[in-house]
Write a protein that holds these residues in place. Structure first.
Motif: not given
Length: 230
Positions: A115-122, A154-158
């Motif tokens: 799972s990945i959290s990135s920036f908009q338009r990445a 850091y919350a372990g959600r991704v």
């Protein structure tokens, strides 16, 4: 329409910048490494910048609707119909995971497993391989507020976050000051430096900005701006 000549009267350009992303954009203070470079380059070409801050998705739509003269932090991968300047700044994007996870990530295709959290338009800005991975990964998401990525990690959600190391480091320091020490991370260097360009509505705006940028670099003022934020 002129190509290299400046308009007869001083021009004020409404330029879109992404929402708060220190050290490039300190939105509340209307300054930052990126903002200062764009403003200084425009001034050397006789143009003033009126900054407008919003998430990148909205900025792109506003430019295409003719509601902005230009937007920052983009490049031709964005798919915009616009006039792109010379690169004015490089971001150094990385993948970051909590060290305790001991993830094996050797290339972009390996990200498909996480799972990945990135920036908009990445997905548009980081090249075709990243776009293909993001489109196929049902656990890929993009954030308008870049601090959210750090919180999710850091919350372990991704499993991983993707973004410029300067931005990630800044928000990590903020979080550490608020919460105390944070667990160590592993940084994966999968991307070449990403050169970013301005996108303008008109060719003469782009051409004048490029001339101002060249003057800014030649004068040594570009390096002085960098030094303020290093």
């Amino acid at each position: 329409m002129p190509v290299l000549a400046l308009p007869a009267n001083n021009v004020v350009l409404q330029i879109g910048f992404g929402s708060n992303k220190p050290p490039y954009i300190f939105e509340a203070e209307r300054r930052g490494l990126e903002l200062d470079i764009v403003v200084a380059a425009a001034r050397r070409a006789g143009m003033e910048v009126r900054p407008f801050f919003a998430p990148m998705e909205r900025l792109q739509s506003m430019l295409q609707q003719g509601r902005l003269d230009g937007i920052a932090t983009t490049n031709p991968y964005s798919g915009l119909t616009a006039y792109f300047s010379q690169p004015y700044l490089e971001y150094h994007n990385v993948v970051v995971a909590l060290a305790q996870r001991q993830l094996t990530i050797r290339d972009i295709s390996d990200l498909q497993r996480y799972s990945i959290s990135s920036f908009q338009r990445a997905r548009q800005l980081l090249g075709p391989s990243f776009e293909a991975m993001a489109n196929a990964n049902t656990r890929y998401r993009e954030e308008g507020d870049q601090k959210v990525r750090n919180r999710l990690l850091y919350a372990g959600r991704v499993d991983t976050i993707v973004g410029d190391w300067r931005i990630i480091s800044h928000f990590t320091q903020e979080m550490s000051a608020e919460q105390g020490s944070l667990p160590p991370v592993t940084v994966y260097h999968l991307f070449a430096p990403t050169p970013y360009q301005m996108a303008f509505r008109y060719a003469w705006q782009r051409d004048n900005f490029d001339r101002g940028l060249a003057l800014l670099r030649q004068s040594g003022a570009y390096r002085e701006i960098e030094a303020r934020y290093d």
